[in-house]
Design a protein around this motif. Structure first.
Motif, mmCIF file in Angstrom:
data_model
loop_
_atom_site.group_PDB
_atom_site.id
_atom_site.type_symbol
_atom_site.label_atom_id
_atom_site.label_comp_id
_atom_site.label_asym_id
_atom_site.label_seq_id
_atom_site.Cartn_x
_atom_site.Cartn_y
_atom_site.Cartn_z
ATOM 1 N N GLU A 2 2.215 1.500 6.651
ATOM 2 C CA GLU A 2 1.572 0.443 5.873
ATOM 3 C C GLU A 2 0.318 -0.056 6.586
ATOM 4 O O GLU A 2 -0.737 -0.229 5.968
ATOM 5 C CB GLU A 2 2.556 -0.713 5.628
ATOM 6 C CG GLU A 2 1.989 -1.888 4.867
ATOM 7 C CD GLU A 2 1.635 -1.593 3.422
ATOM 8 O OE1 GLU A 2 0.761 -2.294 2.880
ATOM 9 O OE2 GLU A 2 2.229 -0.671 2.821
ATOM 10 N N ASN B 296 0.828 -1.221 0.000
ATOM 11 C CA ASN B 296 0.000 0.000 0.000
ATOM 12 C C ASN B 296 0.853 1.257 0.000
ATOM 13 O O ASN B 296 0.624 2.170 -0.786
ATOM 14 C CB ASN B 296 -0.947 -0.005 1.215
ATOM 15 C CG ASN B 296 -1.919 -1.153 1.159
ATOM 16 O OD1 ASN B 296 -2.695 -1.289 0.229
ATOM 17 N ND2 ASN B 296 -1.855 -2.026 2.153
ATOM 18 N N GLU C 8 -3.558 0.105 5.341
ATOM 19 C CA GLU C 8 -4.382 -1.108 5.262
ATOM 20 C C GLU C 8 -5.760 -0.869 5.867
ATOM 21 O O GLU C 8 -6.754 -1.432 5.418
ATOM 22 C CB GLU C 8 -3.712 -2.263 6.016
ATOM 23 C CG GLU C 8 -2.583 -2.927 5.289
ATOM 24 C CD GLU C 8 -1.879 -4.000 6.129
ATOM 25 O OE1 GLU C 8 -2.301 -4.260 7.280
ATOM 26 O OE2 GLU C 8 -0.891 -4.563 5.635
#
Length: 172
Positions: free
Chosen positions: A155, A92, A159
């Motif tokens: 990250e 991501n 998410e």
């Protein structure tokens, strides 16, 4: 094609390697899975000291300059010569428009896990210190440890669909 005078030696666990006459005259590698950077760094320092003692006992030493640090054949490694890398999955964050800027702010660089000039596969990157000059080996390791920890935090936020603007650090 394997050039004359090139060789690689490793311990039984293949966690400590010495590569002769690749990009530099001597490349010393300490690695392992699991993220224990302290253990990897300790092994690196111990092994490097042993190599240096063998050189000194034969009347040789690593080339070192007070202004430049260790002088190597690859100019990008001038200084400490230390590149501490961690393989981390950031699918991501790597798509975020500020990913490159975030790395620069933390004095980090990215590459694929296949080495320099390779693309990341499956969002897995080799994140390492961008600097070799101007910082000690311990400072460089700490930059990587702190930086990777923050990248993982970013990250995880992405998410969950959360913004990361509040996590972006100031320039180091």
């Amino acid at each position: 094609d394997w050039p004359d005078g090139r060789g690689i030696w490793h311990n039984d666990n293949k966690t400590f390697l010495v590569w002769v006459n690749e990009e530099d005259h001597l490349r010393v590698i300490s690695m392992q899975k699991g993220g224990n950077m302290k253990e990897v760094f300790n092994r690196f320092c111990t092994g490097l000291s042993k190599i240096e003692n063998v050189f000194k006992s034969n009347g040789h030493a690593f080339m070192w300059n007070e202004h430049l640090g260790f002088v190597l054949t690859c100019p990008s490694n001038l200084g400490t010569g230390l590149r501490a890398g961690v393989h981390v999955k950031l699918p991501n964050l790597s798509k975020h428009e500020k990913f490159g800027d975030i790395l620069k702010l933390m004095r980090l660089q990215k590459r694929g896990t296949g080495g320099v000039d390779t693309a990341a596969v499956g969002g897995v990157f080799d994140i390492s210190n961008a600097d070799r000059l101007g910082f000690s080996e311990v400072e460089l390791i700490q930059m990587v440890v702190d930086g990777v920890k923050l990248l993982i935090e970013m990250e995880k936020s992405l998410e969950k669909g959360q913004a990361i603007d509040g996590l972006i650090p100031a320039q180091k």
